[in-house]
Design a protein around this motif. Structure first.
Motif, short mmCIF file in Angstrom:
data_model
loop_
_atom_site.label_atom_id
_atom_site.label_comp_id
_atom_site.label_asym_id
_atom_site.label_seq_id
_atom_site.Cartn_x
_atom_site.Cartn_y
_atom_site.Cartn_z
N ARG A 167 0.82 -1.21 0.00
CA ARG A 167 0.00 0.00 0.00
C ARG A 167 0.86 1.26 0.00
O ARG A 167 0.53 2.26 -0.63
N PHE A 168 1.99 1.21 0.70
CA PHE A 168 2.84 2.40 0.82
C PHE A 168 3.96 2.44 -0.22
O PHE A 168 4.96 3.12 -0.02
N GLY A 169 3.79 1.69 -1.32
CA GLY A 169 4.69 1.86 -2.46
C GLY A 169 5.96 1.05 -2.43
O GLY A 169 7.04 1.56 -2.80
N TYR A 170 5.88 -0.20 -2.01
CA TYR A 170 7.08 -1.05 -2.03
C TYR A 170 7.60 -1.15 -3.46
O TYR A 170 6.83 -1.31 -4.40
N PRO A 171 8.93 -1.03 -3.66
CA PRO A 171 9.49 -1.00 -5.02
C PRO A 171 9.05 -2.20 -5.86
O PRO A 171 9.10 -3.35 -5.41
N LYS A 172 8.65 -1.93 -7.07
CA LYS A 172 8.12 -2.97 -7.95
C LYS A 172 9.16 -4.05 -8.24
O LYS A 172 8.84 -5.24 -8.34
N ARG A 173 10.42 -3.63 -8.36
CA ARG A 173 11.47 -4.59 -8.71
C ARG A 173 11.73 -5.62 -7.61
O ARG A 173 12.30 -6.68 -7.85
N LEU A 174 11.30 -5.30 -6.37
CA LEU A 174 11.51 -6.22 -5.24
C LEU A 174 10.23 -6.92 -4.82
O LEU A 174 10.24 -7.71 -3.87
N ARG A 175 9.15 -6.66 -5.53
CA ARG A 175 7.85 -7.11 -5.07
C ARG A 175 7.71 -8.64 -5.05
O ARG A 175 6.91 -9.19 -4.31
N TYR A 176 8.53 -9.31 -5.83
CA TYR A 176 8.46 -10.77 -5.83
C TYR A 176 8.76 -11.36 -4.45
O TYR A 176 8.27 -12.43 -4.09
N LYS A 177 9.58 -10.65 -3.66
CA LYS A 177 9.90 -11.11 -2.30
C LYS A 177 8.64 -11.14 -1.43
O LYS A 177 8.42 -12.07 -0.66
N LEU A 178 7.85 -10.08 -1.58
CA LEU A 178 6.61 -10.02 -0.79
C LEU A 178 5.61 -11.06 -1.27
O LEU A 178 4.90 -11.67 -0.45
N VAL A 179 5.55 -11.28 -2.59
CA VAL A 179 4.63 -12.28 -3.11
C VAL A 179 5.00 -13.67 -2.59
O VAL A 179 4.14 -14.46 -2.19
N SER A 180 6.29 -13.97 -2.58
CA SER A 180 6.76 -15.24 -2.07
C SER A 180 6.38 -15.42 -0.60
O SER A 180 5.89 -16.47 -0.17
N ARG A 181 6.56 -14.35 0.17
CA ARG A 181 6.23 -14.37 1.61
C ARG A 181 4.72 -14.51 1.81
O ARG A 181 4.26 -15.25 2.67
N TRP A 182 3.98 -13.81 0.97
CA TRP A 182 2.52 -13.84 1.03
C TRP A 182 2.02 -15.27 0.79
O TRP A 182 1.17 -15.80 1.52
N ALA A 183 2.57 -15.90 -0.23
CA ALA A 183 2.16 -17.26 -0.57
C ALA A 183 2.51 -18.25 0.55
O ALA A 183 1.74 -19.16 0.85
N ARG A 184 3.67 -18.08 1.18
CA ARG A 184 4.06 -18.97 2.29
C ARG A 184 3.06 -18.86 3.44
O ARG A 184 2.73 -19.86 4.08
N CYS A 185 2.61 -17.65 3.71
CA CYS A 185 1.61 -17.46 4.77
C CYS A 185 0.31 -18.17 4.42
O CYS A 185 -0.29 -18.84 5.26
N LEU A 186 -0.12 -18.04 3.16
CA LEU A 186 -1.37 -18.67 2.74
C LEU A 186 -1.28 -20.19 2.85
O LEU A 186 -2.22 -20.86 3.27
N ILE A 187 -0.12 -20.75 2.48
CA ILE A 187 0.07 -22.20 2.58
C ILE A 187 0.00 -22.63 4.04
O ILE A 187 -0.65 -23.63 4.38
N ALA A 188 0.66 -21.87 4.93
CA ALA A 188 0.65 -22.20 6.36
C ALA A 188 -0.75 -22.11 6.95
O ALA A 188 -1.06 -22.79 7.93
N LEU A 189 -1.61 -21.26 6.35
CA LEU A 189 -2.98 -21.09 6.83
C LEU A 189 -3.98 -22.00 6.11
O LEU A 189 -5.18 -21.78 6.19
N ASP A 190 -3.45 -23.01 5.38
CA ASP A 190 -4.31 -23.97 4.65
C ASP A 190 -5.16 -23.28 3.59
O ASP A 190 -6.32 -23.64 3.37
N ARG A 191 -4.56 -22.32 2.90
CA ARG A 191 -5.27 -21.62 1.82
C ARG A 191 -4.45 -21.77 0.53
O ARG A 191 -4.01 -20.82 -0.09
N GLU A 192 -4.23 -23.04 0.16
CA GLU A 192 -3.33 -23.36 -0.95
C GLU A 192 -3.82 -22.81 -2.29
O GLU A 192 -3.02 -22.34 -3.10
N LYS A 193 -5.12 -22.87 -2.55
CA LYS A 193 -5.64 -22.39 -3.83
C LYS A 193 -5.32 -20.91 -4.04
O LYS A 193 -4.97 -20.49 -5.14
#
Length: 710
Positions: A167-193
């Protein structure tokens, strides 16, 4: 350095001499209406000259360089695998980082838009995005902290920080790091889809990243590695394959709600159906039992209308009073007020904090007591427009309604609202004139601060406006009356912690609970009150007969304080002479109470003759064993049988619940069974009764947060 309230008052009074000071003093008499007192004070030039607080600023303000410094410290600590310390540094960086300019403040009571769309969010959109280096300090700090939270398995908090970093403008070139982290959280929360959908969208959009081929390759490898985890995760997944900016940002680890009673009073929903509101001229509005009440029954569950956090307390959310565990969401403008979640931040900014933030340094510098800050909070939760409308209506209610019906809404229900707060007692007629003068002075100072804030006095369209003299008198009178109410109705918010075998009680704030405020005081109360964050509950401590009064303690007890001292404190703080049974009977202190039990008559409750075991009044003989027929219908008992029951219950209590260990229903049953026996058959006070009540009090302190407020 700003002056304290006491210094401002002294300066104000020093401006008068002789007859002038007498005229001022004479204007603050208990028989005069508060509106006249405020109008008089507002008409004094000396008041405007000496009671207007000077400009004041926080010692530490938002600073990008300081924020970047703490973020660098956090990264250095993380490199050394000192996760807890790194987390603290990243939180400090977030606190100090300048926030982007805010949109216009929402009207009081309306939440601000979070800026996150509920439609699917493409992690790497093809649209050009302008990267603001000023905003990146904040976004990088949130991103760094999300990495710590992932390691600590704090998945909802991690998702929230990821959402805020985006929301506060994380650099686009590094955004894959957040996406990776986001997906790991979803997997841990049983939200694989959801994780698969997110990763597929990210992999598809990698080509739009503004970076070299090596970085693109690293990003693809990182995302594919997490994608591989999805195949190994449990096949049973929850949720739909959609994702948005606001969904992770709003995530809250544990939402606090004040639950409802199973059997609530229809006319007062915070009360159990076993309790009702009554009225007499001597007691005013008070609570009585509508049926026989046993020890250990929940009688009241209520959320506060307003709370304030003690300025000396650290680690607590300023809004919901939860322990934020160092993972703060700060106020966007100041470095002092912190929240446990974005939801708490938005609720505060849409009501009271939007007004209080600009004058926060003054409120701290003046050294105002908690009850004064609570009075201000009651007003700042309302918009000026709403307050003006409510004041006219509520003043009419005082003049036209019967005292027993004050506080009831249009549906004849007593609920937590500004109306129920307004109709709580101020005890103005019983107060000394000096109390009224001080209340008017502090209300005047608060009024000046509201003007200085620039966010309270607003017109129909929400634009700042200049209040008229009548407007100032109205708001000043409201502030003054709430100062008086808060002193005798405010309830201390406590934190209870168990360390080894000791229980620590820490005051963290002050709250106003309109329904609980109706319970009168007793130095030997029939109920106990527990406060937890912004919630409270009241539980019966003893047997209360139908029609009997439900009372609580206002902080003094016959167990530890002589009657003369108790009455003096209550007279000074609450302005009434206590005539509870402990004061009427001048009961001894705990150390002087007898250890022995005295049996009583079931008909008149008077003690039995110790030799004959007969009631002197009713002539009933309790020294004869009961026949089988008598045991079913008799209004007497055999004393040896009762003493045996008491001793058996006492042994079970001593071994099972003194003190409580498990804080479960089994322990509660042992405690309450003992209290029922003692209430029915023995004369009060006795040491054993107070020991058992103390165990029930302790049980409630730790059972409620774990089992009720969750």
């Amino acid at each position: 350095m700003s002056k304290t309230l006491a210094e401002l008052t002294d300066k104000f009074l020093s401006g008068f001499e002789g007859c002038a000071i007498m005229e001022v003093v004479d204007s603050f008499r208990s028989k005069k209406p508060l509106v006249e007192m405020m109008s008089f004070l507002l008409g004094l030039p000396e008041a405007h000259l000496h009671l207007t607080p000077a400009e004041c600023r926080w010692e530490e303000e938002k600073n990008a360089n300081a924020a970047e410094h703490y973020r660098a410290l956090g990264n250095a600590l993380y490199d050394r695998r000192l996760t807890a310390q790194a987390l603290q540094m990243f939180s400090t960086s977030i606190l100090l980082a300048p926030h982007p300019p805010r949109r216009p403040y929402p009207a009081a009571g309306e939440k601000e838009s979070l800026g996150g769309s509920e439609t699917p969010f493409p992690p790497f959109s093809t649209e050009e995005e302008e990267e603001d280096e000023g905003k990146q300090v904040l976004s990088l700090a949130y991103a760094n902290r999300s990495a710590m939270l992932l390691e600590l398995k704090r998945y909802p908090a991690c998702l929230r920080d990821i959402g805020l970093a985006l929301r506060f403008g994380y650099p686009k070139r590094l955004r894959y790091k957040l996406v990776s982290r986001w997906a790991r959280c979803l997997i841990a929360l049983d939200r694989e889809k959801e994780a698969v959908a997110l990763l597929d969208a990210a992999l598809e959009g990698l080509g739009s990243l503004p970076c070299d081929e090596l970085t693109l390759a690293n990003a693809k490898v990182s995302l594919l590695m997490v994608r591989q985890l999805c195949r190994k995760a449990a096949s049973s997944s929850k949720g739909s394959p959609s994702f948005s900016l606001s969904a992770p940002a709003l995530a809250k680890e544990r939402e606090f709600k004040v639950p409802k009673l199973k059997n609530e009073n229809r006319s007062a929903p915070a009360l159990s159906s076993a309790v009702k509101v009554a009225y007499t001229r001597a007691k005013g509005r008070h609570l009585v039992a509508s049926r026989d009440i046993n020890p250990g029954e929940l009688l009241c569950v209520e959320k506060s209308f307003a709370t304030v956090l003690d300025s000396e307390v650290m680690g607590i959310c300023s809004h919901c009073l939860a322990d934020h565990k160092g993972i703060v969401i700060p106020c966007p403008e100041c470095t002092v007020v912190m929240f446990c979640s974005l939801e708490c931040q938005q609720e505060a900014l849409s009501s009271y904090h939007r007004v209080e933030c600009p004058i926060g340094p003054n409120l701290t510098g003046l050294g105002l007591p908690a009850h004064v800050l609570l009075a201000l909070r009651i007003v700042t939760k309302m918009s000026f427009k709403k307050l003006k409308k409510a004041d006219l209506q509520l003043r009419k209610e005082v003049e036209t309604r019967k005292p027993a019906t004050l506080g009831l809404n249009g549906e004849d229900k007593y609920v937590s609202s500004y109306r129920s707060v307004y109709h709580l007692n101020t005890n103005q007629a019983q107060r000394p004139d000096l109390d009224l003068f001080n209340a008017c002075v502090v209300a005047f100072v608060l009024l000046k601060l509201l003007q200085k804030s620039g966010r309270f006095f607003c017109g129909e369209e929400g634009q700042p406006c200049t209040p008229s003299h009548e407007d100032l008198v109205l708001v000043g009178t409201a502030l003054c009356s709430h100062v008086l109410r808060a002193t005798c109705n405010g309830l201390t918010i406590m934190n209870h912690t168990r360390v080894l075998e000791k229980t620590l009680h820490v005051e963290i704030g002050l709250g106003l609970f309109p329904t609980l405020s109706l319970a009168n005081h007793s130095c030997d109360p029939t109920a106990t009150v527990l406060t937890y964050q912004t919630g409270s509950l009241m539980m019966s401590l003893s047997f209360i007969q139908k029609g009997g009064e439900v009372t609580r303690s206002y902080g003094v007890s016959h167990l530890h304080m002589e009657r003369k001292e108790r009455r003096a404190l209550l007279q000074e703080g609450y302005h009434f002479l206590c005539d509870c049974r402990a004061c009427k009977g001048d009961w001894p202190l705990f150390k002087d109470i007898s250890n022995s039990l005295t049996l009583i008559c079931l008909k008149c409750s008077q003690p039995l003759c110790p030799l004959s075991l007969q009631c002197r009044n009713c002539k009933i003989d309790y020294n004869k064993p009961l026949t089988k027929k008598e045991a079913k219908v008799s209004n007497r008992y055999f004393w040896m049988e009762i003493l045996h029951k008491v001793e058996t219950a006492k042994l079970e209590f001593t071994f099972s619940a003194n003190p409580p260990v498990n804080y479960d229903e089994d322990e509660k049953k042992v405690i309450c069974d003992m209290l029922r026996l003692l209430a029915k058959y023995t004369k009060h006070p006795t040491k054993i009764v107070h020991a058992v009540r103390n165990s029930l009090d302790l049980w409630l302190m730790f059972w409620a947060p774990a089992n009720y407020f969750r």
